[in-house]
Design an enzyme around this catalytic site. Structure first.
Site, PDB file in Angstrom:
ATOM      1  N   ASP A 121       8.123   5.385   8.316  1.00 23.03           N
ATOM      2  CA  ASP A 121       7.397   4.768   9.410  1.00 23.03           C
ATOM      3  C   ASP A 121       6.165   5.626   9.609  1.00 23.03           C
ATOM      4  O   ASP A 121       6.230   6.851   9.573  1.00 23.03           O
ATOM      5  CB  ASP A 121       8.246   4.720  10.684  1.00 23.03           C
ATOM      6  CG  ASP A 121       7.747   3.616  11.608  1.00 23.03           C
ATOM      7  OD1 ASP A 121       7.678   2.458  11.164  1.00 23.03           O
ATOM      8  OD2 ASP A 121       7.401   3.913  12.765  1.00 23.03           O
ATOM      9  N   SER A 122       5.059   4.953   9.754  1.00 24.27           N
ATOM     10  CA  SER A 122       3.817   5.709   9.858  1.00 24.27           C
ATOM     11  C   SER A 122       2.886   4.983  10.802  1.00 24.27           C
ATOM     12  O   SER A 122       3.130   3.838  11.170  1.00 24.27           O
ATOM     13  CB  SER A 122       3.172   5.850   8.469  1.00 24.27           C
ATOM     14  OG  SER A 122       3.081   4.593   7.844  1.00 24.27           O
ATOM     15  N   GLY A 150       0.832  -1.213   0.000  1.00 26.75           N
ATOM     16  CA  GLY A 150       0.000   0.000   0.000  1.00 26.75           C
ATOM     17  C   GLY A 150       0.861   1.256   0.000  1.00 26.75           C
ATOM     18  O   GLY A 150       0.579   2.239  -0.691  1.00 26.75           O
ATOM     19  N   LYS A 173      -6.924  10.911  -1.591  1.00 27.40           N
ATOM     20  CA  LYS A 173      -6.250  10.593  -0.309  1.00 27.40           C
ATOM     21  C   LYS A 173      -4.817  11.119  -0.346  1.00 27.40           C
ATOM     22  O   LYS A 173      -4.353  11.737   0.612  1.00 27.40           O
ATOM     23  CB  LYS A 173      -6.258   9.078  -0.050  1.00 27.40           C
ATOM     24  CG  LYS A 173      -5.502   8.720   1.233  1.00 27.40           C
ATOM     25  CD  LYS A 173      -5.338   7.244   1.489  1.00 27.40           C
ATOM     26  CE  LYS A 173      -4.329   7.027   2.621  1.00 27.40           C
ATOM     27  NZ  LYS A 173      -3.937   5.628   2.821  1.00 27.40           N
ATOM     28  N   HIS A 230      -1.242  12.126   5.489  1.00 26.34           N
ATOM     29  CA  HIS A 230       0.074  12.241   6.125  1.00 26.34           C
ATOM     30  C   HIS A 230       1.184  11.871   5.132  1.00 26.34           C
ATOM     31  O   HIS A 230       2.173  12.569   4.996  1.00 26.34           O
ATOM     32  CB  HIS A 230       0.106  11.337   7.362  1.00 26.34           C
ATOM     33  CG  HIS A 230      -0.330   9.916   7.099  1.00 26.34           C
ATOM     34  ND1 HIS A 230      -1.426   9.594   6.332  1.00 26.34           N
ATOM     35  CD2 HIS A 230       0.215   8.720   7.446  1.00 26.34           C
ATOM     36  CE1 HIS A 230      -1.549   8.288   6.266  1.00 26.34           C
ATOM     37  NE2 HIS A 230      -0.566   7.734   6.917  1.00 26.34           N
ATOM     38  N   PHE A 252      -5.730   1.149   2.676  1.00 25.59           N
ATOM     39  CA  PHE A 252      -5.252  -0.004   3.441  1.00 25.59           C
ATOM     40  C   PHE A 252      -5.279   0.372   4.928  1.00 25.59           C
ATOM     41  O   PHE A 252      -5.690   1.473   5.298  1.00 25.59           O
ATOM     42  CB  PHE A 252      -3.834  -0.411   2.997  1.00 25.59           C
ATOM     43  CG  PHE A 252      -2.773   0.612   3.294  1.00 25.59           C
ATOM     44  CD1 PHE A 252      -2.553   1.663   2.434  1.00 25.59           C
ATOM     45  CD2 PHE A 252      -1.991   0.533   4.451  1.00 25.59           C
ATOM     46  CE1 PHE A 252      -1.574   2.631   2.712  1.00 25.59           C
ATOM     47  CE2 PHE A 252      -1.006   1.477   4.737  1.00 25.59           C
ATOM     48  CZ  PHE A 252      -0.806   2.520   3.855  1.00 25.59           C
ATOM     49  N   GLY A 253      -4.835  -0.560   5.749  1.00 26.87           N
ATOM     50  CA  GLY A 253      -4.686  -0.284   7.181  1.00 26.87           C
ATOM     51  C   GLY A 253      -5.965   0.236   7.821  1.00 26.87           C
ATOM     52  O   GLY A 253      -7.050  -0.337   7.659  1.00 26.87           O
ATOM     53  N   TYR A 254      -5.849   1.337   8.545  1.00 31.95           N
ATOM     54  CA  TYR A 254      -6.969   1.898   9.311  1.00 31.95           C
ATOM     55  C   TYR A 254      -7.844   2.846   8.480  1.00 31.95           C
ATOM     56  O   TYR A 254      -8.728   3.504   9.038  1.00 31.95           O
ATOM     57  CB  TYR A 254      -6.421   2.657  10.529  1.00 31.95           C
ATOM     58  CG  TYR A 254      -5.664   1.782  11.512  1.00 31.95           C
ATOM     59  CD1 TYR A 254      -6.313   1.174  12.589  1.00 31.95           C
ATOM     60  CD2 TYR A 254      -4.296   1.540  11.359  1.00 31.95           C
ATOM     61  CE1 TYR A 254      -5.624   0.372  13.485  1.00 31.95           C
ATOM     62  CE2 TYR A 254      -3.595   0.738  12.253  1.00 31.95           C
ATOM     63  CZ  TYR A 254      -4.264   0.166  13.307  1.00 31.95           C
ATOM     64  OH  TYR A 254      -3.573  -0.636  14.198  1.00 31.95           O
TER      65      TYR A 254
HETATM   66  P1  ITT Z   1       7.206  -1.450   6.550  1.00 31.22           P
HETATM   67  O1  ITT Z   1       7.738  -1.357   7.959  1.00 31.22           O
HETATM   68  O2  ITT Z   1       7.735  -2.629   5.793  1.00 31.22           O
HETATM   69  O3  ITT Z   1       7.328  -0.156   5.812  1.00 31.22           O
HETATM   70  P2  ITT Z   1       4.609  -1.689   7.851  1.00 31.22           P
HETATM   71  O4  ITT Z   1       3.200  -1.801   7.375  1.00 31.22           O
HETATM   72  O5  ITT Z   1       5.069  -2.663   8.924  1.00 31.22           O
HETATM   73  O6  ITT Z   1       5.612  -1.730   6.600  1.00 31.22           O
HETATM   74  P3  ITT Z   1       4.859   0.555   9.676  1.00 31.22           P
HETATM   75  O7  ITT Z   1       5.629  -0.166  10.725  1.00 31.22           O
HETATM   76  O8  ITT Z   1       5.262   1.947   9.300  1.00 31.22           O
HETATM   77  O9  ITT Z   1       4.840  -0.219   8.300  1.00 31.22           O
HETATM   78  O10 ITT Z   1       3.330   0.542  10.119  1.00 31.22           O
HETATM   79  C1  ITT Z   1       2.428   1.342   9.478  1.00 31.22           C
HETATM   80  C2  ITT Z   1       1.030   0.908   9.853  1.00 31.22           C
HETATM   81  O11 ITT Z   1       0.274   2.087  10.180  1.00 31.22           O
HETATM   82  C3  ITT Z   1       0.325   0.266   8.660  1.00 31.22           C
HETATM   83  O12 ITT Z   1       0.561  -1.121   8.596  1.00 31.22           O
HETATM   84  C4  ITT Z   1      -1.125   0.655   8.937  1.00 31.22           C
HETATM   85  O13 ITT Z   1      -1.662  -0.215   9.886  1.00 31.22           O
HETATM   86  C5  ITT Z   1      -0.980   2.046   9.560  1.00 31.22           C
HETATM   87  N1  ITT Z   1      -1.012   3.074   8.490  1.00 31.22           N
HETATM   88  C6  ITT Z   1       0.026   3.834   8.055  1.00 31.22           C
HETATM   89  N2  ITT Z   1      -0.346   4.636   7.039  1.00 31.22           N
HETATM   90  C7  ITT Z   1      -1.631   4.367   6.814  1.00 31.22           C
HETATM   91  C8  ITT Z   1      -2.575   4.846   5.878  1.00 31.22           C
HETATM   92  O14 ITT Z   1      -2.247   5.719   4.939  1.00 31.22           O
HETATM   93  N3  ITT Z   1      -3.809   4.352   5.937  1.00 31.22           N
HETATM   94  C9  ITT Z   1      -4.151   3.446   6.854  1.00 31.22           C
HETATM   95  N4  ITT Z   1      -3.330   2.914   7.755  1.00 31.22           N
HETATM   96  C10 ITT Z   1      -2.067   3.381   7.753  1.00 31.22           C
END
Ligand code: ITT
Length: 219
Positions: free
Chosen positions: A70-71, A7, A176, A181, A153-155
């Site tokens: 990192d996000s 994503g 988006k 962010h 994706f994610g949240y």
């Molecule tokens: P890498 O470390 O391999 O980059 P990861 O998914 O483990 O991948 P992070 O540790 O940075 O990455 O965790 C980021 C999580 O935060 C991500 O898996 C989502 O659950 C959430 N997240 C970050 N950005 C997002 C977005 O734009 N929309 C929704 N959820 C997000």
């Protein structure tokens, strides 16, 4: 791009698709596009620490520019959780749906005005074991009570962005990217790359300058 998250790669590729460096198009590859490299463990307490550690680690294995980010989501009523633990919030076998269910369960008794949250993204660009620049982006929203939308994706399905009256998962990717962010951080990265690629060089605009201590080659 030092990430295994498809994503993130998708969104950043899209945001940088017409950027050139000294007239050459950028080719962006994710960890899924190259031979496997063992992943570092994320131990940092902040997005900055984790992004920097990932970026430096992979930049020692990769000859070109390395971008790590990192996000995560910080929910005010949960004291900033899940924060740096966003991806693994529902450990031991976390996935997006379980992470969302856990967040909603913990917020069950919290009324809408108190469900404030923000997404944070920190990007670190490195080259051969040295940090080149850092960029940060944030966006504020509310956590709604039921997931809505299929995009992203994610949240994204529970993150309601009031100015557009939609969750991030209800927005087309391009929309988006404009407000998120990651979109905000990547806009700073984009300006930095455009200046770096210009014949006269020039300082980054919007990038936090890298001090000599930061750019020292890590041992
Ligand atoms: P890498 O470390 O391999 O980059 P990861 O998914 O483990 O991948 P992070 O540790 O940075 O990455 O965790 C980021 C999580 O935060 C991500 O898996 C989502 O659950 C959430 N997240 C970050 N950005 C997002 C977005 O734009 N929309 C929704 N959820 C997000």
């Amino acid at each position: 791009m030092a990430t295994g998250n498809a994503g993130k790669v998708r969104e950043i590729r899209r945001a940088l698709k017409d950027v050139t460096l000294n007239g050459c198009p950028l080719e962006i590859v994710g960890l899924g596009d190259i031979p496997p490299i063992a992943a570092p463990i994320e131990r940092g307490r902040t997005f900055e620490e984790n992004a920097k550690a990932k970026s430096l680690y992979y930049s020692r294995e990769w000859a070109g520019l390395t971008l790590a980010e990192d996000s995560g989501l910080e929910i005010e009523a949960l004291g900033g959780a899940p924060g740096v633990r966003s991806a693994r919030f529902s450990a031991p076998q976390p996935d997006d749906a379980k992470n969302i269910r856990k967040a909603l369960r913990l917020l069950a008794s919290v009324p809408m005005p108190a469900r404030k949250a923000r997404f944070v993204c920190v990007m670190v660009l490195s080259e051969r074991g040295r940090v080149v620049a850092e960029f940060r982006g944030e966006v504020r929203g509310r956590i709604i009570v039921e997931p809505r939308g299929e995009n992203g994706f994610g949240y994204d399905p529970i993150f309601y962005y009031r100015p557009l009256g939609r969750t991030f998962a209800e927005l087309p990717a391009a929309v988006k990217n404009r407000v998120s962010h990651r979109g905000r951080a990547v806009a700073k990265l984009r300006r930095f790359l455009e200046k770096r690629g210009a014949p006269s060089g020039g300082g980054p605009d919007g990038a936090r300058p890298v001090t000599s201590a930061r750019s020292r080659r890590p041992r």
